[in-house]
Each structure stands twice: as structure tokens, then as C-alpha cells.
Design a protein around this motif. Sequence first.
Motif, PDB file in Angstrom:
ATOM      1  N   ASP A  11       0.810  -1.066   0.027  1.00  0.00           N
ATOM      2  CA  ASP A  11      -0.009   0.051  -0.061  1.00  0.00           C
ATOM      3  C   ASP A  11       0.804   1.290  -0.101  1.00  0.00           C
ATOM      4  O   ASP A  11       1.944   1.249   0.868  1.00  0.00           O
ATOM      5  CB  ASP A  11      -0.884  -0.083   1.300  1.00  0.00           C
ATOM      6  N   ASP A  55      -3.126  -2.845  -2.658  1.00  0.00           N
ATOM      7  CA  ASP A  55      -3.980  -1.808  -2.685  1.00  0.00           C
ATOM      8  C   ASP A  55      -4.372  -1.761  -4.370  1.00  0.00           C
ATOM      9  O   ASP A  55      -3.522  -2.147  -5.214  1.00  0.00           O
ATOM     10  CB  ASP A  55      -3.073  -0.476  -2.209  1.00  0.00           C
ATOM     11  N   TYR A  56      -5.258  -1.033  -4.706  1.00  0.00           N
ATOM     12  CA  TYR A  56      -5.862  -0.851  -6.000  1.00  0.00           C
ATOM     13  C   TYR A  56      -5.074   0.234  -6.380  1.00  0.00           C
ATOM     14  O   TYR A  56      -4.651   0.153  -7.804  1.00  0.00           O
ATOM     15  CB  TYR A  56      -7.408  -0.674  -5.969  1.00  0.00           C
ATOM     16  N   ASN A  57      -5.158   1.340  -5.958  1.00  0.00           N
ATOM     17  CA  ASN A  57      -4.465   2.444  -6.525  1.00  0.00           C
ATOM     18  C   ASN A  57      -3.369   2.932  -5.609  1.00  0.00           C
ATOM     19  O   ASN A  57      -3.153   3.106  -4.505  1.00  0.00           O
ATOM     20  CB  ASN A  57      -5.564   3.934  -6.070  1.00  0.00           C
ATOM     21  N   ASN A  67      -0.753   0.516 -11.695  1.00  0.00           N
ATOM     22  CA  ASN A  67      -1.858   0.180 -10.752  1.00  0.00           C
ATOM     23  C   ASN A  67      -2.049  -1.014 -10.230  1.00  0.00           C
ATOM     24  O   ASN A  67      -1.483  -2.200 -10.662  1.00  0.00           O
ATOM     25  CB  ASN A  67      -3.213   0.660 -11.425  1.00  0.00           C
ATOM     26  N   SER A  88      -9.028  -1.594  -1.313  1.00  0.00           N
ATOM     27  CA  SER A  88      -9.134  -0.327  -1.998  1.00  0.00           C
ATOM     28  C   SER A  88     -10.185   0.420  -1.198  1.00  0.00           C
ATOM     29  O   SER A  88     -11.013  -0.128  -0.612  1.00  0.00           O
ATOM     30  CB  SER A  88      -9.746  -0.576  -3.371  1.00  0.00           C
ATOM     31  N   GLN A  90     -12.209   2.254  -3.005  1.00  0.00           N
ATOM     32  CA  GLN A  90     -13.308   2.264  -4.206  1.00  0.00           C
ATOM     33  C   GLN A  90     -14.192   1.173  -3.752  1.00  0.00           C
ATOM     34  O   GLN A  90     -14.243  -0.059  -3.579  1.00  0.00           O
ATOM     35  CB  GLN A  90     -12.609   1.617  -5.416  1.00  0.00           C
TER      36      GLN A  90
END
Length: 171
Positions: A11, A55-57, A67, A88, A90
Amino acid sequence: MKEIKTVFIVDDDMNQATMVADHLKKFKNLTLKTFSSGEECLKNLTLNPQIIFLDYNFDKAGKDAMNGIKILDKIKETNPSIEVVMFSGQEKIEIAVNTMKHGAFDYIIKNESSFHRSENVILNIIRKLKLESSVRLYKRLFIGFAIAFLSMLIAVGTLWAKGMIHEAGWF
């Protein structure tokens, strides 16, 4: 059964990574490694993690940072047996579904329940590994019994063909 020994937490928010690692310390037999970028994680896959929380972002890692989906794809190319859990902020279902299509084991939304969910995911992966181990055992047993049964049929057929078995009731 393959044991879970090493878990990566990847992350770009090191506070988040540290909090997840602190929460997972209750699993005393795990070695927890945190990384601030996907590239750093990929360089360390030789440490053979069994689970990666990813982590996604990676906004804080820089504009050139890969990414989460690209990193997930690279992890699965390198070692498809690593279970990757996407983390995430999101909440879009499409993103969760997309990560699963790329091979993620689970998708956890960063919120107040994410630490508890990360613990449950580890328990679910352990259950999955135990089931896979049982399936392999039962497959081997089935093959062994099938070979023994076929060997017996061949032996009986050979004895019958040679006239050594001629009592009624055998066939």
C-alpha cells in the motif's frame, strides 16, 4: 497442506499498511512484510509470499507507478498460487468484479471493518488450502483403489481364461 508463512501488505499509504500488519500480528506464525509500491513487491516475490494484500490505487507512489490490476497480473504470471487480496477505497462493484476476473481471491473496501475482513480472508484461505489438500489426497486414494480393482479384474479374467476358475457364480 501448504502452510501460510509469509504475507505481503502492499500500500502506498504506509499508515494503512502498518495498521493492517499490526492487526494481523495475532497470527503469530506469519512473517509480515510491508511495501509502499507494487514494483517493490514484485522485486521481492522471491521471498515466496502465500498471500498478498494489494492496494488498488497507488496515487502516492508517483504517476509512473503501476496500478493494482497490473501488479495483480504480474504476480499471477510469476506465481499463480499466490492468493492476492485487493484493498481499496473504491466502493464500485465493477472494480471489485474486475479484480476477481484478474485472479484476486477477495476484494476488501478500506473502511472500519477492513481489518476484521482481512483476518477472515486469511482464515478462508487456510480453509481453502486444507480443502485442496484433502481433494489431492482423495484423488490419490481413488486412483490407488481404481488400479487395485483393475488389477484384480485382470487377474480374475486371466485365471478364468486359463480355465483355472470354472465354478458357477464367478461370471
